[in-house]
Design a protein around this motif. Structure first.
Motif, PDB file in Angstrom:
ATOM      1  N   UNK A  33       0.836  -1.184   0.000  1.00 50.07           N
ATOM      2  CA  UNK A  33       0.000   0.000   0.000  1.00 50.07           C
ATOM      3  C   UNK A  33       0.880   1.246   0.000  1.00 50.07           C
ATOM      4  N   UNK A  34       2.118   1.119   0.488  1.00 51.10           N
ATOM      5  CA  UNK A  34       3.073   2.212   0.515  1.00 51.10           C
ATOM      6  C   UNK A  34       4.419   1.708   0.017  1.00 51.10           C
ATOM      7  N   UNK A  35       4.920   2.292  -1.049  1.00 50.10           N
ATOM      8  CA  UNK A  35       6.233   1.856  -1.511  1.00 50.10           C
ATOM      9  C   UNK A  35       7.326   2.259  -0.532  1.00 50.10           C
ATOM     10  N   UNK A  60       7.302 -10.070  -4.192  1.00 49.97           N
ATOM     11  CA  UNK A  60       5.999 -10.379  -3.608  1.00 49.97           C
ATOM     12  C   UNK A  60       4.974  -9.273  -3.874  1.00 49.97           C
ATOM     13  N   UNK A  61       5.437  -8.032  -4.117  1.00 53.35           N
ATOM     14  CA  UNK A  61       4.494  -6.960  -4.433  1.00 53.35           C
ATOM     15  C   UNK A  61       3.934  -7.103  -5.834  1.00 53.35           C
ATOM     16  N   UNK A 100       5.912  10.089 -12.619  1.00 46.05           N
ATOM     17  CA  UNK A 100       5.661  10.019 -14.054  1.00 46.05           C
ATOM     18  C   UNK A 100       4.179  10.233 -14.326  1.00 46.05           C
ATOM     19  N   UNK A 101       3.367   9.700 -13.443  1.00 40.71           N
ATOM     20  CA  UNK A 101       1.923   9.914 -13.453  1.00 40.71           C
ATOM     21  C   UNK A 101       1.456   9.659 -12.019  1.00 40.71           C
ATOM     22  N   UNK A 102       0.163   9.748 -11.791  1.00 36.81           N
ATOM     23  CA  UNK A 102      -0.337   9.482 -10.441  1.00 36.81           C
ATOM     24  C   UNK A 102      -0.169   8.018 -10.051  1.00 36.81           C
ATOM     25  N   UNK A 103       0.065   7.147 -11.033  1.00 33.82           N
ATOM     26  CA  UNK A 103       0.163   5.711 -10.769  1.00 33.82           C
ATOM     27  C   UNK A 103       1.531   5.105 -11.071  1.00 33.82           C
ATOM     28  N   UNK A 126       0.878   1.602  -9.584  1.00 36.93           N
ATOM     29  CA  UNK A 126      -0.304   1.399  -8.743  1.00 36.93           C
ATOM     30  C   UNK A 126      -1.533   1.231  -9.635  1.00 36.93           C
ATOM     31  N   UNK A 127      -1.817  -0.024 -10.058  1.00 32.42           N
ATOM     32  CA  UNK A 127      -2.956  -0.231 -10.949  1.00 32.42           C
ATOM     33  C   UNK A 127      -4.300   0.005 -10.258  1.00 32.42           C
ATOM     34  N   UNK A 128      -4.363  -0.282  -8.964  1.00 32.83           N
ATOM     35  CA  UNK A 128      -5.607  -0.071  -8.219  1.00 32.83           C
ATOM     36  C   UNK A 128      -5.272   0.522  -6.850  1.00 32.83           C
ATOM     37  N   UNK A 129      -5.202  -0.318  -5.805  1.00 31.07           N
ATOM     38  CA  UNK A 129      -4.997   0.185  -4.453  1.00 31.07           C
ATOM     39  C   UNK A 129      -3.599  -0.049  -3.893  1.00 31.07           C
ATOM     40  N   UNK A 130      -2.811  -0.888  -4.544  1.00 30.60           N
ATOM     41  CA  UNK A 130      -1.501  -1.235  -3.999  1.00 30.60           C
ATOM     42  C   UNK A 130      -0.401  -0.954  -5.009  1.00 30.60           C
TER      43      UNK A 130
END
Length: 161
Positions: A33-35, A60-61, A100-103, A126-130
């Motif tokens: 959830x946090x890099x 694992x991420x 680079x972008x928000x994700x 970050x494709x969705x929540x993680x």
């Protein structure tokens, strides 16, 4: 038409898969959830001499990141040799965060050792929540690179006035 050695290709694929599973099962799953948390865990394990677990945690991420397993053993070997090559770990510092972008975020760290510093770069998606790792590389910081960056900084400070 070139001949494909299917036996060698299958052997490399199975070997890579075996290395991938061995590392991903041995490494802790980093909080994605946090890099920042994932990288804190990565550096902590790396400084304890647990390169395999550090890489395993990154994988694992995003288990599909190195699905073929190619390069994992080589990267792990290089990380294990860092103390022998560059001396004891003395700290780290984030020197860059490029959104680079928000994700997609690119993070650059300097890892300080007794003999030299290393640049480590991580790209998270970050494709969705993680957050998931999608790239990791590292290398020595050259004098030329430091001088070039210092000159660019001086130039920016002059042009910003």
């Amino acid at each position: 038409m070139p001949q494909i050695n299917r036996t060698a290709t299958a052997r490399r694929w199975f070997m890579g898969l075996a290395v991938f599973f061995a590392i991903s099962l041995s490494g802790p799953a980093f909080a994605a959830a946090s890099y920042d948390e994932a990288l804190d865990a990565f550096f902590s394990l790396l400084t304890e001499g647990k390169a395999s677990e550090a890489i395993g945690g990154l994988i694992a991420t995003n288990p599909n990141w190195y699905a073929g397993g190619e390069g994992i053993a080589e990267t792990t070997s290089k990380l294990e040799l860092l103390p022998e090559t560059f001396g004891a770990y003395t700290g780290r510092e984030r020197i860059g965060l490029y959104e680079y972008s928000s994700r997609i975020h690119v993070l650059t760290y300097l890892m300080y050792n007794a003999e030299a510093s290393l640049r480590m770069e991580f790209i998270f998606y970050k494709p969705e929540n993680e957050w998931k790792i999608i790239n990791f590389n590292f290398g020595e910081v050259s004098s030329e690179e430091l001088i070039e960056n210092a000159r660019a900084g001086v130039f920016r400070s002059i042009t910003d006035k």
